[in-house]
Motif scaffolding. Structure first.
Motif, short mmCIF file in Angstrom:
data_model
loop_
_atom_site.label_atom_id
_atom_site.label_comp_id
_atom_site.label_asym_id
_atom_site.label_seq_id
_atom_site.Cartn_x
_atom_site.Cartn_y
_atom_site.Cartn_z
N ILE A 278 0.84 -1.20 0.00
CA ILE A 278 0.00 0.00 0.00
C ILE A 278 0.88 1.25 0.00
O ILE A 278 1.75 1.41 0.85
CB ILE A 278 -0.93 0.02 1.23
N GLY A 279 0.67 2.12 -0.99
CA GLY A 279 1.47 3.34 -1.12
C GLY A 279 2.84 3.10 -1.73
O GLY A 279 3.61 4.06 -1.89
N LYS A 280 3.15 1.84 -2.08
CA LYS A 280 4.45 1.51 -2.66
C LYS A 280 4.27 0.63 -3.89
O LYS A 280 5.00 -0.36 -4.09
CB LYS A 280 5.31 0.79 -1.61
N LEU A 281 3.32 0.98 -4.73
CA LEU A 281 2.98 0.15 -5.89
C LEU A 281 4.11 0.07 -6.90
O LEU A 281 4.19 -0.92 -7.65
CB LEU A 281 1.72 0.70 -6.58
N VAL A 296 -5.26 -3.33 -3.43
CA VAL A 296 -4.12 -2.55 -2.96
C VAL A 296 -4.00 -1.22 -3.71
O VAL A 296 -3.59 -0.20 -3.12
CB VAL A 296 -2.80 -3.37 -3.11
N THR A 297 -4.39 -1.21 -4.97
CA THR A 297 -4.35 0.04 -5.74
C THR A 297 -5.39 1.02 -5.21
O THR A 297 -5.10 2.22 -5.04
CB THR A 297 -4.60 -0.26 -7.23
N ARG A 298 -6.60 0.52 -4.94
CA ARG A 298 -7.63 1.40 -4.39
C ARG A 298 -7.20 1.96 -3.05
O ARG A 298 -7.37 3.16 -2.79
CB ARG A 298 -8.95 0.62 -4.22
N VAL A 299 -6.67 1.13 -2.20
CA VAL A 299 -6.26 1.59 -0.86
C VAL A 299 -5.13 2.60 -0.96
O VAL A 299 -5.08 3.59 -0.20
CB VAL A 299 -5.86 0.39 0.03
N SER A 300 -4.23 2.40 -1.92
CA SER A 300 -3.13 3.36 -2.13
C SER A 300 -3.68 4.72 -2.57
O SER A 300 -3.19 5.78 -2.15
CB SER A 300 -2.15 2.83 -3.18
N ILE A 301 -4.70 4.68 -3.44
CA ILE A 301 -5.36 5.92 -3.88
C ILE A 301 -6.02 6.60 -2.69
O ILE A 301 -5.88 7.82 -2.50
CB ILE A 301 -6.41 5.61 -4.96
N TYR A 329 -0.39 15.39 -6.58
CA TYR A 329 0.11 14.82 -5.31
C TYR A 329 0.78 13.46 -5.56
O TYR A 329 1.76 13.13 -4.88
CB TYR A 329 -1.04 14.67 -4.33
N TYR A 330 0.25 12.68 -6.51
CA TYR A 330 0.90 11.41 -6.86
C TYR A 330 2.36 11.67 -7.27
O TYR A 330 3.28 10.94 -6.86
CB TYR A 330 0.19 10.73 -8.02
N LYS A 331 2.55 12.69 -8.10
CA LYS A 331 3.90 13.01 -8.58
C LYS A 331 4.78 13.52 -7.45
O LYS A 331 5.96 13.16 -7.36
CB LYS A 331 3.82 14.04 -9.70
N GLU A 332 4.20 14.35 -6.59
CA GLU A 332 4.97 14.91 -5.47
C GLU A 332 5.44 13.82 -4.51
O GLU A 332 6.50 13.96 -3.88
CB GLU A 332 4.12 15.93 -4.72
N THR A 333 4.65 12.77 -4.36
CA THR A 333 4.99 11.67 -3.45
C THR A 333 5.67 10.51 -4.19
O THR A 333 5.80 9.42 -3.63
CB THR A 333 3.74 11.17 -2.73
N ASN A 334 6.04 10.77 -5.45
CA ASN A 334 6.80 9.80 -6.25
C ASN A 334 6.06 8.46 -6.43
O ASN A 334 6.65 7.40 -6.34
CB ASN A 334 8.18 9.56 -5.62
N GLN A 335 4.77 8.55 -6.68
CA GLN A 335 3.97 7.35 -6.97
C GLN A 335 3.70 7.34 -8.48
O GLN A 335 2.65 7.77 -8.95
CB GLN A 335 2.68 7.37 -6.17
N GLN A 336 4.66 6.82 -9.22
CA GLN A 336 4.65 6.93 -10.68
C GLN A 336 3.52 6.15 -11.33
O GLN A 336 2.94 6.59 -12.33
CB GLN A 336 6.01 6.46 -11.23
#
Length: 434
Positions: A278-281, A296-301, A329-336
Motif C-alpha cells: 500500500i502506497g508503494k505500488l 491494494v491500488t484502491r487503498v493506495s489511492i 500529489y501522486y507526482k509529489e509523493t513519487n507514486q509513478q
C-alpha cells in the motif's frame, strides 16, 4: 395547454420510465431529461409542494447546493461551471417529480423499468455477438476474460462498474416482482415470465462481472427475500422458497464460473494480492498487469486522497480541482504508477472531502442515508436495496461525479421520495404550501 389529469399522469409516468431505462445512455437520456423538463414547465400550475416535499427536495439537491456554496474555491470559472452542470438533474428531478408526487406510480414505474431494461440488454447482448465476433471468439477461447465485461460496456458507451450498478438494481427489482407475482396470485404464465426475466437480469450482472455489483446484487436478493417473504409466509414456505432461489442462483453462478475461469482468480488472488505494498505500488514488477484492478491500488489511492484532503481542510480544493490536485500529489509523493494512469479517488466520501473539505462527507451522508431512511420508514425492500447498493458502490467508486451516478440516484431518490409522501401524507392531512 389543455391536457386532462388522466393523460398528464400517463405522459408524466411514461417519461419517468423512459428516463430510467435510458439512464445507461448518457446523450439520449440527457436530451430526454431536457424534454421532460420542458414538458413540466408547460404545466407549472400543476406542481404542489408540502413542507415534507420541500425538505426532501433540499436533501436531493444538497450536492448541487454544496457546489454553489463553495464555487469560489474553483481556480477556473469555466471548469467550475462544467462541474456544476453535471448536478443540474439534482434540481430538475426533485422539483418536477416531488412537485407531482401524488401522480408518481411507483410499482408501475419499477416494473416496466426492470423488464424493459432487461429486454434492452438482451438486444445489446445479441448485438455484441453479431458485430464483435473477434472479441466473442477470443472470450470463448478463454483469452483475456478479465476485459469481457468492460468491452461489452464500452459498446454501450458506459463504464462497466456504472453499468453493472444499474444492472444489479434491475436484477433486485426483477426478483422483487417474482415474489410479488405470488402475493397477488398472478397466472402461472406470468410467474414463469417474471422468473425468466429475473434469471436473465442476473446473468447480465455476471457477464459484466464487477465485484461490487455482484456483491450488491446478492445482498439485495437477501434483503428482498427477508422483507417480502418472511412477513407474508410461514416458515415452511420460506424454506422452500429459499431453497429454490438458492439452487437457481448457485446453478447460474456455477455455470458462469465454469465458462469463465478468470472469475475464480479475480475474486481471490487478484483482488487481495500485494496488500503489503500500500502506497508503494512502484515496487511491484509490472503493476499494470498485477494490481491494476486489485484492492491494494484502491487503498493506495485512498491513502493519498486522505493525506491531501487533510492538508486542504477546512474547505477543500474546489469541485473542478479535485482530480488535478490529486494527480499532482501522486507526482509529489513519487507514486509513478498512480500518476501515469491518473486514478481518481474511487471513493465518494474521500472525493467530496478533497473537493469541499469538512462539508463534503456530511453532504454525501445526508444524500445517501436519506434514501436509507425512506426505505426503512416504508419497510420497502426495493428502496432499502437501492440504498445499500448506492452506499457500498460509493465506498469503492465516486458515482456522484458522473452522470450515470448523479442522474441515476437523483431520479430514483425523487421517485422514492414521492412514494414516501404518498404513504405518509394525504390532502386531508397536509395542505399544500405552494
Amino acid at each position: 395547454m389543455n391536457l386532462s389529469e388522466k393523460n398528464f399522469t400517463r405522459i408524466f409516468n411514461f417519461f419517468l420510465i423512459l428516463i430510467a431505462v435510458l439512464m445507461i445512455f448518457r446523450k439520449p437520456c440527457t436530451l430526454l431529461i431536457i424534454v421532460f423538463s420542458l414538458f413540466n414547465l408547460l404545466f407549472l400550475k400543476r406542481l404542489q409542494f408540502t413542507k415534507q416535499s420541500l425538505l426532501l427536495a433540499v436533501c436531493i439537491a444538497s450536492p448541487l447546493i454544496l457546489e454553489i456554496v463553495l464555487f469560489w474555491k474553483n481556480d477556473s470559472f469555466s471548469d467550475g461551471l462544467k462541474s456544476l452542470e453535471k448536478d443540474l438533474s439534482l434540481l430538475l428531478f426533485p422539483v418536477f417529480i416531488l412537485g407531482n408526487y401524488q401522480r408518481v406510480q411507483f410499482i408501475k414505474i419499477v416494473q416496466y423499468y426492470s423488464s424493459v431494461t432487461t429486454a434492452l440488454l438482451l438486444f445489446f447482448f445479441v448485438r455484441f455477438f453479431v458485430f464483435y465476433p473477434e472479441l466473442v471468439n477470443k472470450y470463448l477461447n478463454g483469452n483475456d476474460l478479465w476485459e469481457m465485461g468492460y468491452k461489452f460496456a464500452d459498446t454501450l458507451g458506459i463504464h462497466a462498474p456504472a453499468l453493472n450498478m444499474h444492472l444489479a438494481f434491475v436484477a433486485i427489482c426483477n426478483l422483487y416482482f417474482v415474489f410479488y407475482s405470488f402475493s397477488v396470485n398472478e397466472t402461472l404464465k406470468i410467474k414463469t415470465g417474471r422468473f425468466i426475466i429475473f434469471a436473465g437480469s442476473f446473468f447480465f450482472v455476471l457477464f459484466v462481472n464487477t465485484r461490487m455489483a455482484l456483491f450488491n446484487a446478492l445482498a439485495g436478493f437477501v434483503i428482498v427475500f427477508f422483507l417480502e417473504i418472511f412477513k407474508k409466509y410461514n416458515v415452511l414456505k420460506v424454506l422452500i422458497t429459499f431453497s429454490i432461489l438458492f439452487v437457481v442462483l448457485s446453478s447460474l453462478l456455477y455455470v458462469f464460473v465454469q465458462q469463465n475461469p478468470y472469475m475464480k482468480q479475480k475474486y481471490s488472488s487478484v483482488t487481495f494480492a500485494y496488500m503489503d505494498k500500500i502506497g508503494k505500488l512502484d515496487e511491484i514488477e509490472n503493476p499494470e498487469v498485477k494490481v491494476f484492478n486489485a484492492l491494494v491500488t484502491r487503498v493506495s489511492i485512498w491513502k493519498s486522497a486522505w493525506e491531501l484532503s487533510v492538508k486542504k481542510l477546512p474547505f477543500g480544493v474546489g469541485s473542478s480541482d479535485g482530480k488535478p490536485e490529486l494527480f499532482k500529489y501522486y507526482k509529489e509523493t513519487n507514486q509513478q504508477f498512480l500518476a501515469k494512469y491518473e486514478f481518481p479517488t474511487h471513493n465518494q466520501f474521500l472525493d467530496f472531502l478533497l473537493k469541499f473539505g469538512i462539508l463534503g462527507p456530511v453532504v454525501v451522508v445526508l444524500y445517501i442515508f436519506t434514501i436509507g431512511y425512506l426505505g426503512y420508514d416504508l419497510k420497502n425492500a426495493i428502496i432499502i436495496s437501492f440504498f445499500f447498493l448506492f452506499f457500498t458502490s460509493n465506498l469503492t467508486d465516486d458515482f456522484l461525479i458522473r452522470f450515470d451516478g448523479i442522474a441515476f440516484s437523483g431520479l430514483w431518490f425523487s421517485i422514492f421520495g414521492s412514494f414516501w409522501l404518498q404513504q405518509k401524507i394525504t390532502v386531508d392531512k397536509v395542505k399544500p404550501i405552494l
